[in-house]
Design a protein around this motif. Sequence first.
Motif: not given
Length: 120
Positions: A92-107, A84-90, A76-80
């Motif tokens: 080789d792993l019994s569980r795989y989930e997480g996220y990418w998150h961009i945090r602006p910092r000065d420059d 990006i949150d992600f979850t494995q639905v099928q 699920v991508r949330s550009p604002s």
Amino acid sequence: MGRDVPTVEVVERLNIAPRVAWDRIERVAEFPTFMESVQTVEVLEERALPGDRTEVVTAWEVELDGCLLRWVEREVRSPSEWRIDFTQVQGDLSRYEGYWHIRPRDDSVQIGRASCRERV
């Protein structure tokens, strides 16, 4: 008692604009061109969700510790929110989930990625 699930947390600071970082992160099909361990990524489905969010289903093949792992994940991508949150639905792993998150910092931006995985 439950087992501890391996969790990976990565935080990188890059001297690029948030939009540049976002454009790179959301183009997952290009990951094999600059990430050695990623063999293939295929976008299987993409659909708009309420607000500015998008659901994307992707199929991955990644070499990890000499093993080829395959999975399909729902993102699920949330550009604002620069997230990006992600979850494995099928796969080789019994569980795989997480996220990418961009945090602006000065420059620059700080890109955080956290995931947990458990092998089958």
